[in-house]
Structure formats: C-alpha cells, structure tokens
Design an enzyme around this catalytic site. Structure first.
Site, PDB file in Angstrom:
ATOM      1  N   GLY A  12       0.900  -1.173   0.149  1.00  0.00           N
ATOM      2  CA  GLY A  12      -0.016  -0.042  -0.066  1.00  0.00           C
ATOM      3  C   GLY A  12       1.074   1.274  -0.044  1.00  0.00           C
ATOM      4  N   ARG A  37      -1.444  -1.826  -5.945  1.00  0.00           N
ATOM      5  CA  ARG A  37      -2.072  -2.157  -7.449  1.00  0.00           C
ATOM      6  C   ARG A  37      -1.687  -1.214  -8.479  1.00  0.00           C
ATOM      7  NH1 ARG A  37      -7.864  -2.672  -5.398  1.00  0.00           N
ATOM      8  NH2 ARG A  37      -7.073  -1.094  -4.338  1.00  0.00           N
ATOM      9  N   TYR A 156     -15.597  -3.113   8.776  1.00  0.00           N
ATOM     10  CA  TYR A 156     -14.345  -2.504   8.575  1.00  0.00           C
ATOM     11  C   TYR A 156     -13.649  -2.738  10.219  1.00  0.00           C
ATOM     12  CZ  TYR A 156     -10.170   0.851   8.652  1.00  0.00           C
ATOM     13  OH  TYR A 156      -9.165   1.481   8.674  1.00  0.00           O
ATOM     14  N   LYS A 160     -10.503  -4.730  11.508  1.00  0.00           N
ATOM     15  CA  LYS A 160      -9.247  -4.149  12.362  1.00  0.00           C
ATOM     16  C   LYS A 160      -9.149  -4.709  13.635  1.00  0.00           C
ATOM     17  CE  LYS A 160      -7.620  -1.400   9.357  1.00  0.00           C
ATOM     18  NZ  LYS A 160      -6.154  -1.526   8.744  1.00  0.00           N
ATOM     19  N   PRO A 186      -3.889   4.313  14.287  1.00  0.00           N
ATOM     20  CA  PRO A 186      -4.086   5.353  14.275  1.00  0.00           C
ATOM     21  C   PRO A 186      -5.858   5.703  14.278  1.00  0.00           C
ATOM     22  CG  PRO A 186      -2.836   4.909  12.348  1.00  0.00           C
ATOM     23  CD  PRO A 186      -3.462   3.604  12.924  1.00  0.00           C
ATOM     24  N   GLY A 187      -5.961   7.135  14.566  1.00  0.00           N
ATOM     25  CA  GLY A 187      -7.402   7.370  14.429  1.00  0.00           C
ATOM     26  C   GLY A 187      -7.390   8.143  13.103  1.00  0.00           C
ATOM     27  N   THR A 191      -5.644  11.067   4.460  1.00  0.00           N
ATOM     28  CA  THR A 191      -5.192  10.349   3.045  1.00  0.00           C
ATOM     29  C   THR A 191      -6.373  10.285   1.966  1.00  0.00           C
ATOM     30  OG1 THR A 191      -5.854   8.298   3.926  1.00  0.00           O
ATOM     31  CG2 THR A 191      -3.724   9.268   4.761  1.00  0.00           C
ATOM     32  N   PHE A 193      -7.940   7.600   2.190  1.00  0.00           N
ATOM     33  CA  PHE A 193      -8.930   6.540   2.622  1.00  0.00           C
ATOM     34  C   PHE A 193     -10.341   7.076   2.645  1.00  0.00           C
ATOM     35  CE2 PHE A 193     -11.044   5.498   6.656  1.00  0.00           C
ATOM     36  CZ  PHE A 193     -10.931   4.071   6.873  1.00  0.00           C
TER      37      PHE A 193
HETATM   38  P1  NDP Z   1      -4.950   5.395   1.300  1.00  0.00           P
HETATM   39  O1  NDP Z   1      -6.329   5.022   0.651  1.00  0.00           O
HETATM   40  O2  NDP Z   1      -4.274   6.370   1.061  1.00  0.00           O
HETATM   41  O3  NDP Z   1      -3.769   4.028   0.986  1.00  0.00           O
HETATM   42  C1  NDP Z   1      -4.375   2.914   0.939  1.00  0.00           C
HETATM   43  C2  NDP Z   1      -3.072   1.942   0.255  1.00  0.00           C
HETATM   44  O4  NDP Z   1      -3.507   0.573   0.265  1.00  0.00           O
HETATM   45  C3  NDP Z   1      -2.944   2.131  -1.020  1.00  0.00           C
HETATM   46  O5  NDP Z   1      -1.686   2.392  -1.577  1.00  0.00           O
HETATM   47  C4  NDP Z   1      -3.764   1.187  -1.876  1.00  0.00           C
HETATM   48  O6  NDP Z   1      -2.857   0.981  -3.234  1.00  0.00           O
HETATM   49  C5  NDP Z   1      -3.418   0.368  -1.091  1.00  0.00           C
HETATM   50  N1  NDP Z   1      -4.119  -0.870  -1.361  1.00  0.00           N
HETATM   51  C6  NDP Z   1      -5.604  -0.887  -1.207  1.00  0.00           C
HETATM   52  N2  NDP Z   1      -5.879  -2.405  -1.569  1.00  0.00           N
HETATM   53  C7  NDP Z   1      -5.093  -3.114  -1.853  1.00  0.00           C
HETATM   54  C8  NDP Z   1      -4.771  -4.296  -2.370  1.00  0.00           C
HETATM   55  N3  NDP Z   1      -5.911  -5.182  -2.667  1.00  0.00           N
HETATM   56  N4  NDP Z   1      -3.290  -4.896  -2.728  1.00  0.00           N
HETATM   57  C9  NDP Z   1      -2.596  -3.968  -2.652  1.00  0.00           C
HETATM   58  N5  NDP Z   1      -2.555  -2.770  -2.186  1.00  0.00           N
HETATM   59  C10 NDP Z   1      -3.932  -2.339  -1.754  1.00  0.00           C
HETATM   60  O7  NDP Z   1      -5.056   5.002   2.840  1.00  0.00           O
HETATM   61  P2  NDP Z   1      -4.376   5.334   4.266  1.00  0.00           P
HETATM   62  O8  NDP Z   1      -2.943   5.263   3.640  1.00  0.00           O
HETATM   63  O9  NDP Z   1      -5.176   5.994   5.159  1.00  0.00           O
HETATM   64  O10 NDP Z   1      -4.413   3.529   4.642  1.00  0.00           O
HETATM   65  C11 NDP Z   1      -3.336   2.636   4.819  1.00  0.00           C
HETATM   66  C12 NDP Z   1      -3.921   1.761   6.148  1.00  0.00           C
HETATM   67  O11 NDP Z   1      -4.068   2.767   7.260  1.00  0.00           O
HETATM   68  C13 NDP Z   1      -5.020   0.884   5.804  1.00  0.00           C
HETATM   69  O12 NDP Z   1      -4.803  -0.498   6.361  1.00  0.00           O
HETATM   70  C14 NDP Z   1      -6.192   1.747   6.652  1.00  0.00           C
HETATM   71  O13 NDP Z   1      -7.175   0.690   7.112  1.00  0.00           O
HETATM   72  C15 NDP Z   1      -5.380   2.130   7.885  1.00  0.00           C
HETATM   73  N6  NDP Z   1      -5.841   3.437   8.621  1.00  0.00           N
HETATM   74  C16 NDP Z   1      -6.238   4.578   7.804  1.00  0.00           C
HETATM   75  C17 NDP Z   1      -6.753   5.368   8.698  1.00  0.00           C
HETATM   76  C18 NDP Z   1      -7.003   6.875   8.218  1.00  0.00           C
HETATM   77  O14 NDP Z   1      -7.944   7.638   8.858  1.00  0.00           O
HETATM   78  N7  NDP Z   1      -6.578   7.310   6.886  1.00  0.00           N
HETATM   79  C19 NDP Z   1      -6.738   5.399  10.211  1.00  0.00           C
HETATM   80  C20 NDP Z   1      -6.429   4.043  10.728  1.00  0.00           C
HETATM   81  C21 NDP Z   1      -5.982   2.997   9.754  1.00  0.00           C
HETATM   82  P3  NDP Z   1      -3.578   0.755  -4.600  1.00  0.00           P
HETATM   83  O15 NDP Z   1      -4.904   1.207  -4.512  1.00  0.00           O
HETATM   84  O16 NDP Z   1      -2.644   1.081  -5.553  1.00  0.00           O
HETATM   85  O17 NDP Z   1      -3.572  -0.868  -4.630  1.00  0.00           O
HETATM   86  C1  8X3 Z   2      -9.636   4.857  10.182  1.00  0.00           C
HETATM   87  C2  8X3 Z   2     -10.252   5.542  11.120  1.00  0.00           C
HETATM   88  O1  8X3 Z   2     -12.294   6.421  12.151  1.00  0.00           O
HETATM   89  O2  8X3 Z   2     -12.459   6.017   9.857  1.00  0.00           O
HETATM   90  O3  8X3 Z   2      -9.093   3.659  10.396  1.00  0.00           O
HETATM   91  O4  8X3 Z   2     -12.292   4.110  11.301  1.00  0.00           O
HETATM   92  S1  8X3 Z   2     -11.882   5.460  11.294  1.00  0.00           S
END
Ligand code: NDP
Ligand code: 8X3
Length: 255
Positions: A12, A37, A156, A160, A186-187, A191, A193
């Site tokens: 990711g 991807r 979701y 987690k 993290p909270g 990004t 996300f």
């Molecule tokens: P982003 O959407 O910015 O990044 C997600 C990344 O995951 C991308 O690089 C995407 O790449 C990759 N990804 C998704 N599905 C696949 C797959 N099937 N195979 C390979 N890569 C994959 O989100 P974040 O950086 O915020 O998220 C990263 C992690 O942090 C996640 O696990 C998320 O649940 C977690 N998180 C996020 C929070 C938030 O508030 N942002 C808080 C807490 C946790 P691509 O699409 O190019 O494959």
């Molecule tokens: C991402 C944070 O609050 O959207 O894991 O679940 S929240």
C-alpha cells in the site's frame, strides 16, 4: 544483529501512510520494497527516492488479496534487494458506511480480503526472509476502529479488531525470536482513505471539516520511532489520534 541499512517492505505504498513511510524511511537510509496495485505510482516513488537518497528501491505490482501475487512480489523484492528485514502490512481500506445488514458482498469481501487475509498473506510470505536475516520487525497498521466499534463501520471494525488479534497472536508466536511485532493504530488521518470509503470526494472532505486530523507523515513518524528504538524494546501497540479526536465518537470541530 541490526543491519546498518534495514530493507523495508511496504504494501500500500502508492498513497497515504505507505508512501509517507517510504519517504521518511528512505531519508533514514533504509532500502525499500514498495508494492501496490497502482504500480506506476510506486515506480515513480521508488525512482524519486533512489535519486534523492541514494538508496536501493524495488517497486512492484501487488494485490494483497491474491496469494500468488503476494508471493511473487515478496520473492522478487527479496531477490532484488538481497533479503528483507522489516515488513509493513499497511495495504487496506474501508468501503462504504453501511449498517451491517446492508453491506453488499463486494464491499464485505474487499475489506475482509484486504485487511485480514492480505495481512496474513504478506506476513506469511515475508517472514522466512526475516528469519533468514536473523533480525526483523513486523508492523501491522490497525486503527481506532479495532479498539472501538461504531455505527456504519461494522465490517471495517471487524477487520481491524482482526488485525489487533493477529498482531497480539504473532507477538506471542514469535516470542524468543529476534523479530519485533508492533501494531500502529491511528485515528482519523487525511489520506485517500475517505475518498475510497465514500466514493465521493466532497463527502470525503466533510469527514475532516473543522478538525486538524493526523497526516500520513505523523503515522510514518510513529513507525520510524518504533523501528529505531533499541533492539530489546518492543512497542506492542501504539494508539495515536489527533488532539481533536478524544474517541471515535467525540471529535472537536471548529465549525
Ligand atoms: P490510502 O487509501 O491513502 O492508501 C491505501 C493503500 O492501500 C494504497 O496504497 C492502496 O494502493 C493500497 N491497497 C488497497 N487495496 C490493496 C490491495 N488489494 N492490494 C495492494 N494494495 C492495496 O489510505 P491510508 O494510507 O490511510 O490507509 C493505509 C492503512 O491505514 C489501511 O490499512 C487503513 O485501514 C489504515 N488506517 C487508515 C486511517 C485513516 O484515517 N486514514 C486510520 C487508521 C488506519 P492501490 O490502490 O494502488 O493498490
Ligand atoms: C480509519 C479511522 O475512524 O475511519 O481506520 O475508522 S476510522
């Protein structure tokens, strides 16, 4: 023994936390294996970091839901870089804000297959390389959603909570080996996300309205800090939220 320049594999890495970790760890002299991807994004990032920091950086396409794809990516990365020391099982997503009974199969499968199965597949493929190196660190990226469930987040949150369970189990299973295990949880962080989750950019922006959320670099800094601590120190779990977010349900908004 800790290598001078650890080789870090990040899934990711095309966006958000993964790309920020790549930037920060490259600046510390780590070599990198970057997967996602959207391979053109990780290739561009690897090119940028090679030039900026003189590190080795491998980039490859990987879909963490798919065993063959993960195995091929990890094997190619280890072969190109001469091994692996650190795994960051970061790839993940939320898809929708459905009540549990409304969740379509497509979204259910996307979250469970990526956030739970993809993490197992990544660590299963990578662990032999850490054992071979005799020094390692495995990072899970959990969430506040793995500590406190909320409405519209059942699947979701389940994924987690699953990440948390896997991190705790792996910590026990690897006890006695020179491999640290950390879950950074993290909270709300801005990004891509929420764009992915809401499938609508204006709804995604509204999530952070009036709040100063975590940045991707804040989360990358948590990973860097855990990694750089002395070898006998293991941060098992790090719950990190922005100041405005006291809990999943209590967020201070200046609006
Ligand atoms: P982003 O959407 O910015 O990044 C997600 C990344 O995951 C991308 O690089 C995407 O790449 C990759 N990804 C998704 N599905 C696949 C797959 N099937 N195979 C390979 N890569 C994959 O989100 P974040 O950086 O915020 O998220 C990263 C992690 O942090 C996640 O696990 C998320 O649940 C977690 N998180 C996020 C929070 C938030 O508030 N942002 C808080 C807490 C946790 P691509 O699409 O190019 O494959
Ligand atoms: C991402 C944070 O609050 O959207 O894991 O679940 S929240």
């Amino acid at each position: 023994m800790r290598p001078e320049h650890p080789i870090v594999l990040i899934t990711g890495a095309s966006s958000g936390f993964g790309a920020a970790m790549a930037r920060l760890l490259a600046s510390q002299g780590c070599h990198l294996a970057l997967g996602a991807r959207r391979v053109e994004r990780v290739q561009a990032l690897a090119d940028e970091l090679r030039k900026a920091h003189g590190i080795q950086a491998f980039a490859g396409a990987v879909d963490t839901r798919d065993t063959a794809s993960v195995n091929a990516f990890v094997a190619a990365a280890a072969s190109a870089l001469g091994g692996l020391h650190v795994l960051v099982a970061n790839a993940g997503l939320a898809s929708g804000t459905y009540k549990m009974w409304e969740t379509p199969d497509e979204d259910l499968e996307a979250m469970m297959r990526t956030n739970v199965e993809g993490v197992v597949k990544t660590i299963r493929a990578g662990l032999p390389h850490l054992r071979q190196a005799g020094w390692g660190h495995i990072f899970f990226i959990g969430s506040t959603a793995g500590h406190q469930p909320y409405e519209g987040g059942s699947v979701y949150c389940a994924s987690k909570f699953g990440v948390k369970a896997m991190a705790h189990s792996l910590r026990l299973e690897l006890n006695g080996e020179p491999i640290r295990v950390t879950s950074v949880d993290p909270g709300m962080a801005e990004t891509e996300f929420s764009n992915v989750r809401m499938k609508d950019d204006s709804k995604a922006k509204a999530v952070y309205q009036g709040v100063t959320p975590l940045t991707a670099m804040d989360v990358a800094e948590c990973v860097r800090w855990c990694l750089m601590l002395p070898d006998h120190v293991n941060i098992d779990e790090m719950l990190v939220k922005c100041l405005d977010q006291a809990s999943v349900h209590k967020v201070h908004r200046r609006v």
